[in-house]
Design a protein around this motif. Structure first.
Motif, mmCIF file in Angstrom:
data_model
loop_
_atom_site.group_PDB
_atom_site.id
_atom_site.type_symbol
_atom_site.label_atom_id
_atom_site.label_comp_id
_atom_site.label_asym_id
_atom_site.label_seq_id
_atom_site.Cartn_x
_atom_site.Cartn_y
_atom_site.Cartn_z
ATOM 1 N N GLU A 129 58.410 37.733 50.338
ATOM 2 C CA GLU A 129 58.790 36.791 51.406
ATOM 3 C C GLU A 129 57.785 36.817 52.551
ATOM 4 O O GLU A 129 57.550 35.808 53.221
ATOM 5 N N LYS A 130 57.184 37.978 52.779
ATOM 6 C CA LYS A 130 56.223 38.139 53.883
ATOM 7 C C LYS A 130 54.775 37.955 53.423
ATOM 8 O O LYS A 130 53.852 38.265 54.176
ATOM 9 N N ALA A 131 54.576 37.472 52.184
ATOM 10 C CA ALA A 131 53.231 37.293 51.616
ATOM 11 C C ALA A 131 52.475 38.608 51.566
ATOM 12 O O ALA A 131 51.255 38.644 51.715
ATOM 13 N N GLU A 132 53.205 39.715 51.337
ATOM 14 C CA GLU A 132 52.600 41.037 51.235
ATOM 15 C C GLU A 132 52.702 41.594 49.817
ATOM 16 O O GLU A 132 52.548 42.793 49.607
ATOM 17 N N GLU A 133 52.961 40.723 48.863
ATOM 18 C CA GLU A 133 53.133 41.139 47.476
ATOM 19 C C GLU A 133 51.777 41.401 46.815
ATOM 20 O O GLU A 133 50.930 40.504 46.745
ATOM 21 N N PRO A 134 51.518 42.634 46.335
ATOM 22 C CA PRO A 134 50.288 42.853 45.561
ATOM 23 C C PRO A 134 50.339 42.037 44.271
ATOM 24 O O PRO A 134 51.365 42.015 43.587
ATOM 25 N N MET A 135 49.232 41.374 43.953
ATOM 26 C CA MET A 135 49.165 40.554 42.750
ATOM 27 C C MET A 135 48.039 41.065 41.870
ATOM 28 O O MET A 135 46.923 41.285 42.344
ATOM 29 N N PHE A 136 48.337 41.249 40.582
ATOM 30 C CA PHE A 136 47.367 41.761 39.615
ATOM 31 C C PHE A 136 46.965 40.589 38.719
ATOM 32 O O PHE A 136 47.731 40.171 37.853
ATOM 33 N N ILE A 137 45.762 40.087 38.946
ATOM 34 C CA ILE A 137 45.363 38.790 38.392
ATOM 35 C C ILE A 137 44.364 38.972 37.261
ATOM 36 O O ILE A 137 43.351 39.665 37.411
ATOM 37 N N GLY A 138 44.653 38.330 36.121
ATOM 38 C CA GLY A 138 43.752 38.403 34.983
ATOM 39 C C GLY A 138 43.468 37.021 34.416
ATOM 40 O O GLY A 138 44.320 36.136 34.424
ATOM 41 N N GLY A 139 42.257 36.849 33.941
ATOM 42 C CA GLY A 139 41.853 35.575 33.366
ATOM 43 C C GLY A 139 40.398 35.273 33.693
ATOM 44 O O GLY A 139 39.675 36.125 34.226
ATOM 45 N N ASP A 140 39.976 34.072 33.374
ATOM 46 C CA ASP A 140 38.603 33.660 33.635
ATOM 47 C C ASP A 140 38.288 33.766 35.128
ATOM 48 O O ASP A 140 38.992 33.186 35.965
ATOM 49 N N LYS A 141 37.239 34.510 35.456
ATOM 50 C CA LYS A 141 36.943 34.799 36.865
ATOM 51 C C LYS A 141 36.652 33.529 37.649
ATOM 52 O O LYS A 141 37.080 33.394 38.807
ATOM 53 N N SER A 162 41.032 41.183 32.544
ATOM 54 C CA SER A 162 41.613 40.441 31.423
ATOM 55 C C SER A 162 43.083 40.113 31.649
ATOM 56 O O SER A 162 43.772 40.719 32.488
ATOM 57 N N ILE A 163 43.574 39.172 30.853
ATOM 58 C CA ILE A 163 44.996 38.843 30.831
ATOM 59 C C ILE A 163 45.811 40.067 30.425
ATOM 60 O O ILE A 163 46.866 40.356 30.996
ATOM 61 N N GLU A 164 45.296 40.816 29.436
ATOM 62 C CA GLU A 164 46.001 42.019 28.980
ATOM 63 C C GLU A 164 46.141 43.033 30.113
ATOM 64 O O GLU A 164 47.179 43.671 30.272
ATOM 65 N N ALA A 165 45.089 43.188 30.910
ATOM 66 C CA ALA A 165 45.130 44.141 32.017
ATOM 67 C C ALA A 165 46.166 43.737 33.053
ATOM 68 O O ALA A 165 46.879 44.587 33.599
ATOM 69 N N SER A 166 46.277 42.446 33.329
ATOM 70 C CA SER A 166 47.265 41.967 34.285
ATOM 71 C C SER A 166 48.680 42.315 33.823
ATOM 72 O O SER A 166 49.495 42.827 34.608
ATOM 73 N N CYS A 167 48.970 42.052 32.561
ATOM 74 C CA CYS A 167 50.294 42.390 32.014
ATOM 75 C C CYS A 167 50.524 43.894 32.065
ATOM 76 O O CYS A 167 51.608 44.366 32.431
ATOM 77 N N ALA A 168 49.489 44.651 31.693
ATOM 78 C CA ALA A 168 49.637 46.104 31.567
ATOM 79 C C ALA A 168 49.923 46.759 32.914
ATOM 80 O O ALA A 168 50.759 47.664 32.998
#
Length: 286
Positions: A129-141, A162-168
């Protein structure tokens, strides 16, 4: 740019509201009307979608849904959104899903000329809600870089490759976190047998190696018998299960986390599936 947002629950709703607060044109969709209503209260640039088909003209679409099958059911097939989006559109997937599902979505999107980014989330709805959420992003840079300004509106972006790393990353986080909850519940139960008050025990443990995020957050809830569903048992069970399936596919045998999964399965079977994951304490020692 018109943005579509599917899934306005505990995590998706705050992120969609952040976009609306920033003045972005956001078309929102959820099966629960009250979730849509709450999101649209964030500002005048939000708009209600009557159906998923209404999102077909969006350049960018987010999904934040409970289960992998919900994401696949929404995006894939002849009636899925990939069949309706224009070439050059991008799908940013926020749900906690397994690498296999994410790769299936990526392949299906690519076949339609649609970009795919996996973006899993690291903390709580309050952080979101405060835009403080860590996001783990994977895909084409290059594709990820294209939407950096959008990512910075909704949270704290971390490109992991990678996409796999984001999920993991998310699955590992939840496997460790939920195993910690199970161990915390065991410790509190042992303390009760020793005649220790729950709150006193937590205070004493806070200055020892037993301290953890889960103890700080969920320990007081357990002490107060507060099981309101911030992160429900059934969702915790799903995430631990997906993480262990991922690990088994890589020939890893994670015994402590397998034991934690059994706790959450038993907790769900005992009728506590919609309570917070700290309800696992109710079945410890049975």
């Amino acid at each position: 740019m018109r943005i579509g947002f599917i899934g306005l629950g505990l995590m998706g709703g705050p992120l969609a509201r952040n976009l609306i607060r920033a003045g972005k044109n956001v078309l929102v969709y959820d099966l629960k009307e009250e979730a849509v209503d709450r999101t649209l209260e964030a500002g005048s640039t939000g708009e209600r979608a009557a159906s998923l088909s209404d999102l077909a003209g969006c350049e960018l679409v987010f999904t934040s849904l409970p289960l992998p099958e919900h994401v696949k059911g929404t995006m894939l097939g002849d009636d899925g959104l990939y069949a309706k989006l224009s070439q050059g559109a991008t799908h940013i997937e926020l749900s906690t899903i397994d690498p296999g599902t994410a790769n299936d979505l990526y392949a299906a999107a690519a076949a339609k000329g649609i970009g795919y980014i996996q973006c899993t989330l690291g903390k709580t709805p309050a952080h979101a809600e405060k835009a403080e959420e860590p996001m783990f992003i994977g895909g084409d840079k290059a594709l990820v870089d294209k939407y950096q300004d959008i990512f910075k509106i909704i949270g704290i972006p971390n490109y992991v490759g990678s996409i796999e790393a984001s999920c993991a990353v998310k699955l590992i986080s939840n496997m460790i976190g939920m195993t910690n909850v199970a161990v915390l519940a065991e410790g509190i139960r042992v303390g009760e047998k020793a005649g220790l008050d729950r709150n006193q025990l937590l205070e004493l443990l806070s200055d020892t190696g037993a301290r953890s995020f889960q103890m700080d957050v969920r320990g007081p809830w357990i002490a107060a018998d507060d099981f309101k569903p911030r992160f429900a048992v059934d969702l915790a069970m799903k995430d631990v299960r997906l993480g262990l399936e991922m690990a088994r596919a890589w020939n890893l045998d994670l015994k402590a986390m397998e034991a934690a999964l059994k706790y959450f399965q038993k907790c769900s079977e005992s009728g506590f599936g919609q309570e917070d994951c700290n309800a696992v304490c109710k079945i410890v020692g049975e």
